[in-house]
Design a protein around this motif. Sequence first.
Motif, PDB file in Angstrom:
ATOM      1  N   TYR A 106      50.751  25.252  24.769  1.00 23.92           N
ATOM      2  CA  TYR A 106      50.689  25.198  26.233  1.00 23.92           C
ATOM      3  C   TYR A 106      49.269  25.520  26.677  1.00 23.92           C
ATOM      4  N   ARG A 108      46.872  26.181  30.055  1.00 25.80           N
ATOM      5  CA  ARG A 108      46.866  26.529  31.481  1.00 25.80           C
ATOM      6  C   ARG A 108      45.627  25.951  32.155  1.00 25.80           C
ATOM      7  N   MET A 122      52.670  33.628  29.183  1.00 20.35           N
ATOM      8  CA  MET A 122      53.156  32.606  30.106  1.00 20.35           C
ATOM      9  C   MET A 122      54.020  33.209  31.212  1.00 20.35           C
ATOM     10  N   ASP A 125      57.352  30.555  35.638  1.00 21.83           N
ATOM     11  CA  ASP A 125      57.113  29.232  36.226  1.00 21.83           C
ATOM     12  C   ASP A 125      56.510  28.290  35.189  1.00 21.83           C
ATOM     13  N   GLU A 126      55.647  28.802  34.334  1.00 25.66           N
ATOM     14  CA  GLU A 126      55.047  27.963  33.286  1.00 25.66           C
ATOM     15  C   GLU A 126      56.091  27.579  32.238  1.00 25.66           C
TER      16      GLU A 126
END
Length: 340
Positions: A106, A108, A122, A125-126
């Motif tokens: 992931y 950002r 994280m 929401d992520e």
Amino acid sequence: MKKVFEPVELKNLSVKNRLVRSATWEGIANPDGSITKESYEIYEELAKGGIGTVITGFTSVSLHDYYFEGMMRLCDDALIPEYKKLVDIIHTNGAKTISQLALGAYYRNTSGGYEQVEPDAMTTDEIALVKQQFIDAAARAEKAGFDGVQIHAAHFFFLSRFISPAVNHRTDSYGGSVKNRSRILLEILDGIKNAAPSLHVTIKLNSSDFTFGGNEKEDALEIGILLDKAGIDSIEVSGNGTSVGGIKAHVNEGYFVPLAKVLADNVSCPVIVVGGFRSLDVIEDVLNSSGIELISLSRPLLCEPDLPNIWIQDKSHISKCVSCNGCYRSDSHKCIFRNR
């Protein structure tokens, strides 16, 4: 008695034999995830070679996944026609196909660009964003005509890391117990089932992380049982350190079979196992001495894409793959000895 070359009925999926092309990353897609001419040729060759089911290579669900180059992606509706062409090529040549949905890591969005973020850091929401990316990618796969999707939760890519206690130290509902760490998988599965109900949904899991502090076989079994109860359609058993060298026919084939056998005894869904198969008689023995239903192949098909057809003609044939792992260093991960 199970036979390798017999039709098999799975949930939302009818296949002509028990051999599966395990997802194998080619690393030759364009940066936006679009498919190259060479990729189409690779999959046409595989489908013509007699395999029953083709699981396509690592397909990221995100445009902003920078884990490695050359990933296919199902992150944009504009890509659906290209993947439909891929599906049509595979179907025309007699095989069914499953898209392996994955995330390397992931990333950002920050003021300086995109930075990799581990599960502990994280936000919820992520996590929700990642779940939706998998669900949306599955919906695109359905529109493209894929027969199924595979949730890639093995090999220490994002989902594999998220469910591993070696990486995930969260203290909320996504951390701690095996059930909490697996919550993201169960929620992705539920979302896909609702968004793309015609698909066969399978998952790839580590039999062990083979990492200090990571998931052990007992954890893998618990995760598999949780997924089975949640309605997963099949489970492919793999593990970190997938490409073991020095595999010899009739000596050390099927190195992930032990956990796969135990899992098959404890779940109702079909179990698939990958890992070092080189001979048809060993495959037949594994199928008929356990509840395992299908066998996956990767490196042998890089060496001999028509290996299933060869086995139909000559049951005693031994795969030419010598487990040298030279394919990792070759263009499109093809066998470096293939044309010699």
